[in-house]
Scaffold this motif. Sequence first.
Motif, PDB file in Angstrom:
ATOM      1  N   LEU A 128       0.828  -1.208   0.000  1.00 11.94           N
ATOM      2  CA  LEU A 128       0.000   0.000   0.000  1.00 11.94           C
ATOM      3  C   LEU A 128       0.861   1.256   0.000  1.00 11.94           C
ATOM      4  N   ALA A 129       1.989   1.220   0.703  1.00 13.45           N
ATOM      5  CA  ALA A 129       2.875   2.380   0.767  1.00 13.45           C
ATOM      6  C   ALA A 129       3.597   2.626  -0.544  1.00 13.45           C
ATOM      7  N   SER A 130       3.800   1.578  -1.327  1.00 16.02           N
ATOM      8  CA  SER A 130       4.591   1.707  -2.552  1.00 16.02           C
ATOM      9  C   SER A 130       3.740   1.830  -3.811  1.00 16.02           C
ATOM     10  N   THR A 131       2.415   1.865  -3.659  1.00 17.36           N
ATOM     11  CA  THR A 131       1.512   2.037  -4.799  1.00 17.36           C
ATOM     12  C   THR A 131       0.690   3.293  -4.610  1.00 17.36           C
ATOM     13  N   THR A 132       0.082   3.758  -5.702  1.00 19.86           N
ATOM     14  CA  THR A 132      -0.630   5.043  -5.657  1.00 19.86           C
ATOM     15  C   THR A 132      -2.142   4.905  -5.632  1.00 19.86           C
ATOM     16  N   SER A 133      -2.654   3.686  -5.665  1.00 22.76           N
ATOM     17  CA  SER A 133      -4.108   3.498  -5.605  1.00 22.76           C
ATOM     18  C   SER A 133      -4.414   2.114  -5.052  1.00 22.76           C
ATOM     19  N   LEU A 134      -5.631   1.961  -4.548  1.00 23.38           N
ATOM     20  CA  LEU A 134      -6.053   0.657  -4.030  1.00 23.38           C
ATOM     21  C   LEU A 134      -6.098  -0.389  -5.139  1.00 23.38           C
ATOM     22  N   GLN A 135      -6.498   0.023  -6.340  1.00 25.35           N
ATOM     23  CA  GLN A 135      -6.561  -0.914  -7.450  1.00 25.35           C
ATOM     24  C   GLN A 135      -5.176  -1.434  -7.799  1.00 25.35           C
ATOM     25  N   GLU A 136      -4.185  -0.523  -7.818  1.00 29.79           N
ATOM     26  CA  GLU A 136      -2.816  -0.940  -8.125  1.00 29.79           C
ATOM     27  C   GLU A 136      -2.306  -1.909  -7.055  1.00 29.79           C
ATOM     28  N   ALA A 137      -2.589  -1.589  -5.775  1.00 27.93           N
ATOM     29  CA  ALA A 137      -2.155  -2.465  -4.691  1.00 27.93           C
ATOM     30  C   ALA A 137      -2.802  -3.841  -4.804  1.00 27.93           C
ATOM     31  N   ALA A 138      -4.101  -3.858  -5.124  1.00 29.23           N
ATOM     32  CA  ALA A 138      -4.810  -5.135  -5.269  1.00 29.23           C
ATOM     33  C   ALA A 138      -4.229  -5.956  -6.417  1.00 29.23           C
ATOM     34  N   ASP A 139      -3.871  -5.286  -7.524  1.00 22.39           N
ATOM     35  CA  ASP A 139      -3.281  -5.987  -8.671  1.00 22.39           C
ATOM     36  C   ASP A 139      -1.936  -6.613  -8.295  1.00 22.39           C
ATOM     37  N   VAL A 140      -1.109  -5.856  -7.555  1.00 22.89           N
ATOM     38  CA  VAL A 140       0.196  -6.379  -7.134  1.00 22.89           C
ATOM     39  C   VAL A 140       0.024  -7.579  -6.215  1.00 22.89           C
ATOM     40  N   LEU A 141      -0.948  -7.500  -5.311  1.00 22.07           N
ATOM     41  CA  LEU A 141      -1.175  -8.575  -4.341  1.00 22.07           C
ATOM     42  C   LEU A 141      -1.894  -9.780  -4.941  1.00 22.07           C
ATOM     43  N   GLY A 142      -2.485  -9.576  -6.144  1.00 21.27           N
ATOM     44  CA  GLY A 142      -3.197 -10.672  -6.795  1.00 21.27           C
ATOM     45  C   GLY A 142      -4.558 -10.957  -6.195  1.00 21.27           C
ATOM     46  N   ILE A 143      -5.189  -9.915  -5.605  1.00 23.01           N
ATOM     47  CA  ILE A 143      -6.530 -10.058  -5.038  1.00 23.01           C
ATOM     48  C   ILE A 143      -7.395  -8.920  -5.561  1.00 23.01           C
ATOM     49  N   ASP A 144      -8.723  -9.034  -5.361  1.00 24.30           N
ATOM     50  CA  ASP A 144      -9.575  -7.939  -5.806  1.00 24.30           C
ATOM     51  C   ASP A 144      -9.662  -6.878  -4.709  1.00 24.30           C
ATOM     52  N   GLN A 145     -10.229  -5.703  -5.085  1.00 23.61           N
ATOM     53  CA  GLN A 145     -10.293  -4.586  -4.139  1.00 23.61           C
ATOM     54  C   GLN A 145     -11.128  -4.921  -2.913  1.00 23.61           C
ATOM     55  N   ALA A 146     -12.207  -5.697  -3.086  1.00 24.19           N
ATOM     56  CA  ALA A 146     -13.066  -6.049  -1.953  1.00 24.19           C
ATOM     57  C   ALA A 146     -12.293  -6.871  -0.921  1.00 24.19           C
ATOM     58  N   THR A 147     -11.477  -7.819  -1.414  1.00 27.77           N
ATOM     59  CA  THR A 147     -10.664  -8.622  -0.494  1.00 27.77           C
ATOM     60  C   THR A 147      -9.637  -7.759   0.203  1.00 27.77           C
ATOM     61  N   LEU A 148      -8.994  -6.831  -0.550  1.00 33.28           N
ATOM     62  CA  LEU A 148      -8.015  -5.931   0.052  1.00 33.28           C
ATOM     63  C   LEU A 148      -8.676  -5.065   1.113  1.00 33.28           C
ATOM     64  N   TRP A 149      -9.892  -4.603   0.832  1.00 33.75           N
ATOM     65  CA  TRP A 149     -10.608  -3.771   1.813  1.00 33.75           C
ATOM     66  C   TRP A 149     -10.842  -4.560   3.100  1.00 33.75           C
ATOM     67  N   ARG A 150     -11.229  -5.846   2.979  1.00 30.00           N
ATOM     68  CA  ARG A 150     -11.469  -6.667   4.165  1.00 30.00           C
ATOM     69  C   ARG A 150     -10.181  -6.896   4.951  1.00 30.00           C
ATOM     70  N   ARG A 151      -9.069  -7.102   4.236  1.00 31.46           N
ATOM     71  CA  ARG A 151      -7.779  -7.272   4.914  1.00 31.46           C
ATOM     72  C   ARG A 151      -7.385  -6.002   5.656  1.00 31.46           C
ATOM     73  N   ARG A 152      -7.588  -4.847   5.042  1.00 30.67           N
ATOM     74  CA  ARG A 152      -7.251  -3.574   5.678  1.00 30.67           C
ATOM     75  C   ARG A 152      -8.093  -3.377   6.954  1.00 30.67           C
ATOM     76  N   LYS A 153      -9.357  -3.740   6.870  1.00 36.04           N
ATOM     77  CA  LYS A 153     -10.221  -3.619   8.034  1.00 36.04           C
ATOM     78  C   LYS A 153      -9.752  -4.553   9.167  1.00 36.04           C
ATOM     79  N   THR A 154      -9.367  -5.761   8.787  1.00 33.98           N
ATOM     80  CA  THR A 154      -8.904  -6.737   9.782  1.00 33.98           C
ATOM     81  C   THR A 154      -7.658  -6.252  10.509  1.00 33.98           C
ATOM     82  N   TYR A 155      -6.721  -5.676   9.735  1.00 38.36           N
ATOM     83  CA  TYR A 155      -5.454  -5.269  10.320  1.00 38.36           C
ATOM     84  C   TYR A 155      -5.431  -3.801  10.772  1.00 38.36           C
ATOM     85  N   GLY A 156      -6.557  -3.090  10.576  1.00 35.12           N
ATOM     86  CA  GLY A 156      -6.601  -1.696  10.999  1.00 35.12           C
ATOM     87  C   GLY A 156      -5.687  -0.794  10.189  1.00 35.12           C
TER      88      GLY A 156
END
Length: 443
Positions: free
Chosen positions: A414-442
């Motif tokens: 997240l720190a090395s990308t400029t958008s949630l979509q870019e971060a999700a693409d790098v991680l190989g997950i969709d934005q909804a999954t990334l949002w849930r992970r962010r919520k879990t880890y605060g």
Amino acid sequence: MLHTLVVDDEANIRKTISYCLVADGHTVIAVSNPTDAIEEAGRRSFDIAFVDLKLGEEDGMALIPVLLTDSPWIKIVVITAHASIETAVEAMKKGATDYIAKPFTPDQVKFITRRIGKIRELETEIAVLKEDIQRIGPEDRLQSRNPGMQRVIETARKAAASEAIVLLQGESGTGKSVFARAIHHWSPRSGKPMAVVSCPAVPSELLESELFGHVKGAFTGAVRDNPGRISVCEGGTLFLDEIGDMALPVQAKLLRFIQDKEYERLGDSVSRKADVRIIAATNADLEQRVAEGRFREDLFYRLNVISLTVPPLRDRKEDILPIATDFLAYFCKANHKHLLGFTNEAEESLSTHAWPGNVRELRNAIERAVILGSAEKIGANDLPGNITPALSAPVIGDKVSLATIEELHIRRILASTTSLQEAADVLGIDQATLWRRRKTYGI
């Protein structure tokens, strides 16, 4: 370009002045009587007004204070067929800037308009400089050694040249307001005002008035007209800080303004126009608030044209000591102290602290240390008691859970990308999954 109002009962005079001004690149609204002039001035923001002193049976001199009451910045040039010192003095006493006598030439109109244009530019520059001086601090210098932060800065520079809405996302204290000011100053609108509205700082029932203005008597306590922040920053930038806290009824009116550039003041039915660029910031997850029905989906998509996520300070550790050193120099000068830097222990504490409050917390810590410090250098004991080293980052193979490794990896991406979509693409997950992970880890 100046927005100009021409008030004259003679059609030929209106056409002559309008032709001269349009040829010089200005916009012109021409009317024949005070009633129409007041109506147009209430609907739009003007820089200059040419006002004939004899408007048929009506007195143009009486129009001067009326225009100035609603638009104190407007420069009024009176037109008179009976030029005299007495007339000029009376007009100046009522607030006119200059006067021009009939018959006049196109060159005279252009000369006086250009001169007033320079005055307006200087006034705007002075106002902007005053605001900058009041806010100036080392955190306003957008520099970073972190690749992710560098990409955000570069994207912000590119976005500044456009008219697109920019949505700044990130934790509290990361410097979103600094980015907003930088985007304004990098933009073609830098010579115009920038207004800042902190949505949480204004009660929801008053936020509409703060943005759009109100007329006298619109509500209890409205003892005078208020033009509103949108009117004040005509031609410039409106920064809406923490827009996620904006009440739904105000969101609807903001959406209409973004779409049509039109709005009404509270208690007034007159539709007004304004040329204002929007920059918004939030530390909330707007997509989540949309899902919860707390933020309008259509407004979110209108705002989310260019989205920039400012990384937290803990994810750009290479910036901590340079920023702290800048703060040290700044607060030493402000407090007339001569400190030579930080001890090794203090640098270690600063470098390894988690900084949940980000740059704002770092600023406060250094200011406190400068004020209370008595040695040549800032020591660890001069820092606030909560500045403690963070747990060392785990590496592959350490005896830690997969969740710990996952959290650290997501934070760094997240720190090395400029958008949630870019971060999700790098991680190989969709934005909804990334949002849930962010919520879990605060995050």
